[in-house]
Design a protein around this motif. Structure first.
Motif, PDB file in Angstrom:
ATOM      1  N   UNK A 182       0.831  -1.203  -0.108  1.00 52.72           N
ATOM      2  CA  UNK A 182       0.037  -0.049   0.129  1.00 52.72           C
ATOM      3  C   UNK A 182       0.832   1.319  -0.045  1.00 52.72           C
ATOM      4  N   UNK A 183       0.444   2.413  -0.480  1.00 53.41           N
ATOM      5  CA  UNK A 183       1.267   3.669  -0.661  1.00 53.41           C
ATOM      6  C   UNK A 183       1.367   3.805   0.843  1.00 53.41           C
ATOM      7  N   UNK A 184       2.599   4.446   1.457  1.00 50.79           N
ATOM      8  CA  UNK A 184       2.977   5.072   2.723  1.00 50.79           C
ATOM      9  C   UNK A 184       1.815   5.882   3.170  1.00 50.79           C
ATOM     10  N   UNK A 185       1.375   7.044   2.262  1.00 48.49           N
ATOM     11  CA  UNK A 185       0.470   7.968   2.750  1.00 48.49           C
ATOM     12  C   UNK A 185      -1.125   7.362   2.770  1.00 48.49           C
ATOM     13  N   UNK A 186      -1.366   6.206   2.702  1.00 46.53           N
ATOM     14  CA  UNK A 186      -2.846   6.172   2.230  1.00 46.53           C
ATOM     15  C   UNK A 186      -3.868   6.562   3.252  1.00 46.53           C
ATOM     16  N   UNK A 187      -4.767   7.053   2.863  1.00 50.46           N
ATOM     17  CA  UNK A 187      -5.785   7.498   3.666  1.00 50.46           C
ATOM     18  C   UNK A 187      -7.048   6.574   3.755  1.00 50.46           C
ATOM     19  N   UNK A 188      -8.063   6.793   4.599  1.00 53.42           N
ATOM     20  CA  UNK A 188      -9.170   5.861   4.561  1.00 53.42           C
ATOM     21  C   UNK A 188     -10.226   6.415   3.631  1.00 53.42           C
ATOM     22  N   UNK A 189     -10.164   7.149   2.429  1.00 53.63           N
ATOM     23  CA  UNK A 189     -11.020   7.609   1.667  1.00 53.63           C
ATOM     24  C   UNK A 189     -11.200   6.546   0.749  1.00 53.63           C
ATOM     25  N   UNK A 190     -12.821   6.020   0.691  1.00 47.50           N
ATOM     26  CA  UNK A 190     -12.864   4.847  -0.280  1.00 47.50           C
ATOM     27  C   UNK A 190     -12.127   5.247  -1.615  1.00 47.50           C
ATOM     28  N   UNK A 191     -12.141   6.092  -2.319  1.00 46.71           N
ATOM     29  CA  UNK A 191     -11.337   6.430  -3.333  1.00 46.71           C
ATOM     30  C   UNK A 191      -9.883   6.009  -3.262  1.00 46.71           C
ATOM     31  N   UNK A 192      -9.281   6.489  -2.416  1.00 47.47           N
ATOM     32  CA  UNK A 192      -7.817   6.154  -1.839  1.00 47.47           C
ATOM     33  C   UNK A 192      -7.616   4.596  -1.940  1.00 47.47           C
ATOM     34  N   UNK A 193      -8.580   3.833  -1.278  1.00 47.39           N
ATOM     35  CA  UNK A 193      -8.465   2.523  -1.081  1.00 47.39           C
ATOM     36  C   UNK A 193      -8.925   1.619  -2.323  1.00 47.39           C
ATOM     37  N   UNK A 194      -9.758   2.176  -3.075  1.00 52.09           N
ATOM     38  CA  UNK A 194      -9.971   1.524  -4.167  1.00 52.09           C
ATOM     39  C   UNK A 194      -8.795   1.652  -5.173  1.00 52.09           C
ATOM     40  N   UNK A 195      -8.176   3.098  -5.170  1.00 52.44           N
ATOM     41  CA  UNK A 195      -6.949   2.958  -5.990  1.00 52.44           C
ATOM     42  C   UNK A 195      -5.433   1.979  -5.588  1.00 52.44           C
ATOM     43  N   UNK A 196      -5.662   1.790  -4.184  1.00 47.35           N
ATOM     44  CA  UNK A 196      -4.453   1.092  -3.683  1.00 47.35           C
ATOM     45  C   UNK A 196      -4.768  -0.362  -4.238  1.00 47.35           C
ATOM     46  N   UNK A 197      -6.067  -0.783  -4.173  1.00 46.43           N
ATOM     47  CA  UNK A 197      -6.481  -2.225  -4.485  1.00 46.43           C
ATOM     48  C   UNK A 197      -6.165  -2.431  -6.252  1.00 46.43           C
ATOM     49  N   UNK A 198      -6.436  -1.385  -6.934  1.00 42.25           N
ATOM     50  CA  UNK A 198      -5.993  -1.351  -8.541  1.00 42.25           C
ATOM     51  C   UNK A 198      -4.564  -1.431  -8.474  1.00 42.25           C
ATOM     52  N   UNK A 199      -3.797  -0.639  -7.727  1.00 44.51           N
ATOM     53  CA  UNK A 199      -2.197  -0.961  -8.196  1.00 44.51           C
ATOM     54  C   UNK A 199      -1.838  -2.001  -7.641  1.00 44.51           C
ATOM     55  N   UNK A 200      -2.456  -2.550  -6.585  1.00 45.22           N
ATOM     56  CA  UNK A 200      -1.687  -3.797  -5.908  1.00 45.22           C
ATOM     57  C   UNK A 200      -1.964  -5.283  -6.883  1.00 45.22           C
ATOM     58  N   UNK A 201      -3.202  -5.027  -7.549  1.00 45.67           N
ATOM     59  CA  UNK A 201      -3.454  -6.275  -8.383  1.00 45.67           C
ATOM     60  C   UNK A 201      -3.243  -5.981  -9.687  1.00 45.67           C
ATOM     61  N   UNK A 202      -2.972  -4.819 -10.182  1.00 44.12           N
ATOM     62  CA  UNK A 202      -2.878  -4.544 -11.706  1.00 44.12           C
ATOM     63  C   UNK A 202      -1.910  -5.753 -12.358  1.00 44.12           C
ATOM     64  N   UNK A 203      -0.529  -5.839 -11.845  1.00 45.53           N
ATOM     65  CA  UNK A 203       0.462  -6.579 -12.337  1.00 45.53           C
ATOM     66  C   UNK A 203       0.075  -8.133 -12.502  1.00 45.53           C
ATOM     67  N   UNK A 204      -0.697  -8.363 -11.338  1.00 44.95           N
ATOM     68  CA  UNK A 204      -1.261  -9.636 -11.012  1.00 44.95           C
ATOM     69  C   UNK A 204      -2.091 -10.329 -12.173  1.00 44.95           C
ATOM     70  N   UNK A 205      -3.115  -9.185 -12.478  1.00 42.63           N
ATOM     71  CA  UNK A 205      -3.871  -9.468 -13.749  1.00 42.63           C
ATOM     72  C   UNK A 205      -3.299  -9.849 -14.922  1.00 42.63           C
ATOM     73  N   UNK A 206      -2.130  -8.811 -15.023  1.00 41.86           N
ATOM     74  CA  UNK A 206      -1.666  -8.794 -16.387  1.00 41.86           C
ATOM     75  C   UNK A 206      -0.648 -10.165 -16.675  1.00 41.86           C
ATOM     76  N   UNK A 207      -0.227 -10.756 -15.468  1.00 41.10           N
ATOM     77  CA  UNK A 207       0.879 -11.946 -15.531  1.00 41.10           C
ATOM     78  C   UNK A 207       0.206 -13.170 -15.225  1.00 41.10           C
ATOM     79  N   UNK A 208      -0.825 -13.355 -14.615  1.00 35.07           N
ATOM     80  CA  UNK A 208      -1.478 -14.769 -14.293  1.00 35.07           C
ATOM     81  C   UNK A 208      -2.141 -15.405 -15.333  1.00 35.07           C
ATOM     82  N   UNK A 209      -1.772 -16.530 -15.301  1.00 35.44           N
ATOM     83  CA  UNK A 209      -2.206 -17.438 -16.798  1.00 35.44           C
ATOM     84  C   UNK A 209      -3.564 -18.304 -16.440  1.00 35.44           C
ATOM     85  N   UNK A 210      -3.718 -18.333 -14.879  1.00 30.75           N
ATOM     86  CA  UNK A 210      -4.878 -19.190 -14.792  1.00 30.75           C
ATOM     87  C   UNK A 210      -5.877 -18.371 -13.882  1.00 30.75           C
TER      88      UNK A 210
END
Lengths: 475, 214
Positions: A182-210
């Motif tokens: 998670x980014x170090x300055x993460x706030x509890x704004x739902x927008x920021x939390x959704x963005x953190x999830x996007x960044x966290x999973x992005x590479x995973x989506x692009x690289x996982x084959x199953x």
């Protein structure tokens, strides 16, 4: 991930603890009321047509269940003709074995997952973990639950029991262990939390084959699978990997593609209270050059045929997992999902879990009583499952089982007293004579009742005697 | 040894003893429900719903389309966009933005798709009442990944593709094609049931509704 529902005490005890958690009650109240209001608006917008859609939805599902063998064979045929492979699993162990083998055959040790109740029910993630395969949940709420080593508490919004501040803490503490931190300055704004999830999973989506998914519907005549979602994690999992494995309960079938015109109106409005959910994917086998080139469908029984065999309980299999009954339920609103001790919480869980598991444990036996029978669940159910009817039916089964000697003795006594006018008269006279001696607090089993209620006053004479004295005149 | 298939089918049949043998297994929809709900002029309703989902939406006349595509891409600051092979050249007559072609036969690698600034496509059908655009993989709509991986999706909807309600749309679709129903940008309500637009799918959906009377 090691969290499991095993070991959660029966509902009364678990609910007792839950209602004392004020943060939980605040979160649940806010969330269930928000979604209840939204649902009300988009359902009312359709006016009288809602009840017509609801009847048709119920009729389609009921019909499919009554001819399930026919439709299962049709699904198998349609999916295979479209280039998919169909597997059958009679229980959780078989399903887990099939999926594990299929993942091993891809040579991968990571899989991405679309939120799926069926795979939670069979505890697939734990089975994969034992086989050295890591399953990454990609739905935001499932991700929160997985990172927090927590349990889902709602069918649609598994992290409904958590507030934004708690979610921020989980992200800050756990994301790094699973991948992109998670980014170090993460706030509890739902927008920021959704963005953190996007960044966290992005590479995973692009690289996982199953990928592993469930499905909201499986269409028998075309072999089409349907997944409704909001975030795009479903589309990612259903589109980008090379291999897709879908685990689907046998009750998810609808006969024809046209039936979707009913369910695509009923489900989003009942579920998220939206006119339509942001994304729905429909796929039929394999499309060359577009999406996964290998597709497996695992048809799961795991107790469903037991539910099917009970002509009253069968209607529970109509459920399209919208969760409107959870949001409408005064008991769920206060006790929360964990107290139900199962992946299926709320009113639908109270009738589905004990039937799927065969009422073998104390947890299962307590569930049919986790309701005030107010009927709000039936009112909002888009496929008109009469949940109170099934609850009462299951209570009968519990009462007929071993135990409950106190209640049985009282019922036998009542039966004897009510069996003839003479015995009733005698019993009522005896009660009138003893009226001064009845304590305000009853002993033993009946004490549970008088803990919170006053014993009603016994009249000097019974209605029947008073009527007789008046000459028993008839009007 | 019985297979799982035989076991499950056997249990299903045993569970359905109460169903009369002569009850027909086929069923057609009774359709006592309405085909649509009279919510207003079709295109106005579509625009209202998309707006409600926080999509960017504009009604344009056919002769304005190329100019509006150019303007939308400029507002977005897009330099390179992925365009499915069957998208009409005319849409891009007034823009200098680089078009990266994609098709089932000649798909872009995922990393390349991740590197473009957006996708521009047509659609198969749109549903006014629910604010939904359906893509069916035709050459002007492309592979499913093209409208998923880039963060911006510009969709051209022609007035004659818009129906009032879901039943009409379902009847127009071909089930064997990969279908994607899109109702606004990606969103989540997973945190306290507050809707937040923009998660994994395109965070911005822009729709140009093309009608002769604008």
């Amino acid at each position: 991930m090691s969290a499991t529902f095993l070991g959660i005490p029966p509902f009364p005890e678990a609910a007792h603890t839950a209602v004392e958690d004020s943060q939980l009650r605040h979160n649940l109240r806010k969330a269930t009321h928000t979604i209840r209001d939204k649902r009300g608006q988009v359902v009312d917008e359709l006016g009288d047509d809602w009840s017509a859609l609801r009847s048709e939805g119920a009729a389609i599902k009921e019909h499919t269940l009554r001819h399930l063998d026919h439709y299962l064979e049709q699904v198998e045929d349609s999916v295979q003709r479209a280039g998919g492979t169909v597997h059958w699993a009679s229980d959780a162990a078989e399903a887990n074995e099939i999926v594990t083998r299929l993942v091993h055959e891809t040579g991968q040790s990571d899989v991405v997952k679309v939120k799926s109740m069926a795979t939670q029910e069979i505890e697939l993630n734990q089975a994969l973990e034992r086989a050295g395969i890591t399953a990454y949940e990609t739905d935001l709420a499932e991700l929160i639950v997985q990172l927090g080593d927590d349990l889902p508490s709602h069918i649609l919004v598994p992290a409904i029991h958590l507030g934004r501040a708690q979610i921020r803490e989980i992200f800050l503490q756990q994301m790094a262990e699973w991948g992109v931190p998670a980014p170090p300055g993460l706030t509890d704004d739902p927008r920021a939390l959704a963005e953190a999830a996007r960044v966290h999973l992005r590479e995973r989506f692009l690289s996982t084959r199953t990928a592993i998914s469930g499905a909201n519907f499986v269409v028998a005549d075309s072999g089409t699978l349907v997944v409704l979602e909001s975030e795009g994690n479903g589309r990612m999992c259903l589109t980008l990997p090379e291999t897709l494995i879908s685990v689907v309960g046998i009750e998810k079938i609808v006969p024809t593609f046209d039936d979707l015109e009913v369910f695509m109106q009923l489900l989003p409005r009942s579920s998220t209270g939206e006119r339509m959910n942001p994304y729905t994917s429909m796929w039929t086998g394999i499309t060359p050059g577009d999406g996964p080139q290998e597709f497996h469908l695992v048809l799961l029984d795991n107790g469903r045929t037991d539910v099917l065999g009970d002509t009253v309980g069968r209607q529970a299999l109509r459920c399209i997992r919208c969760s409107a009954c959870l949001n409408a339920c005064p008991v769920y609103e206060r006790a929360g999902g964990h107290a139900y001790g199962s992946v299926y919480p709320g009113p639908i869980g109270a009738i589905l879990t004990p039937q799927l598991q065969g009422m073998s444990s104390e947890v299962d036996k307590a569930l049919p009583y986790a309701s005030s029978l107010c009927g709000a669940c039936y009112e909002v159910c888009p496929v008109a499952i009469d949940i109170p009817e099934v609850l009462v039916h299951l209570r009968e089964q519990v009462a007929e089982g071993p135990g409950h000697t106190g209640e049985k003795a009282m019922m036998a006594g009542a039966e004897a007293a009510l069996s003839s006018p003479a015995t009733l008269d005698a019993a009522q006279r005896a009660a009138s004579l003893a009226r001064g001696a009845v304590p305000q607090h009853l002993p033993g089993l009946a004490g549970n009742w008088t803990d919170t209620r006053s014993v009603p006053e016994i009249p000097e004479e019974s209605f029947r005697r008073w009527w007789k004295k008046r000459g028993g005149e008839r009007s | 040894m019985t297979t799982a298939r035989e076991r499950v089918l056997g249990r299903v049949r045993a569970a359905l003893q109460d169903v009369p043998a002569d009850e027909p297994a086929e069923r057609s929809l009774q359709r006592t429900y309405a085909d649509s709900h009279g919510m207003g002029p079709t295109l106005e309703v579509l625009v209202d719903r998309l707006d409600d989902y926080k999509a960017l939406v504009r009604r344009v006349r056919p002769e304005e389309l190329a100019g509006q595509v150019a303007a939308a891409l400029e507002r977005r600051g897009a330099q390179r966009v992925v365009v499915p092979s069957g998208a009409p050249d005319g849409w891009f007559a007034e823009t200098g933005v680089e078009r990266v072609p994609d098709s089932r036969e000649d798909p872009l690698p995922l990393e390349a798709l991740d590197g473009v600034d957006g996708a521009v496509t047509g659609c198969a059908v749109a549903v006014a009442e629910s604010g939904t655009i359906v893509l069916d993989g035709e050459p002007d709509q492309g592979r499913r990944a093209t409208t998923l991986v880039p963060d911006y999706h510009l969709c051209v909807v022609r007035a004659e593709q818009v129906v009032d309600a879901v039943p009409e749309a379902v009847r127009m679709l071909e089930p064997t094609r990969p279908l994607t129903w899109i109702s606004g940008p990606s969103a989540t309500s997973d945190i306290e049931l507050d809707r937040v637009e923009g998660v994994h799918g395109p965070r911005t959906l822009e729709v140009l509704v093309v009608a002769a009377d604008g």
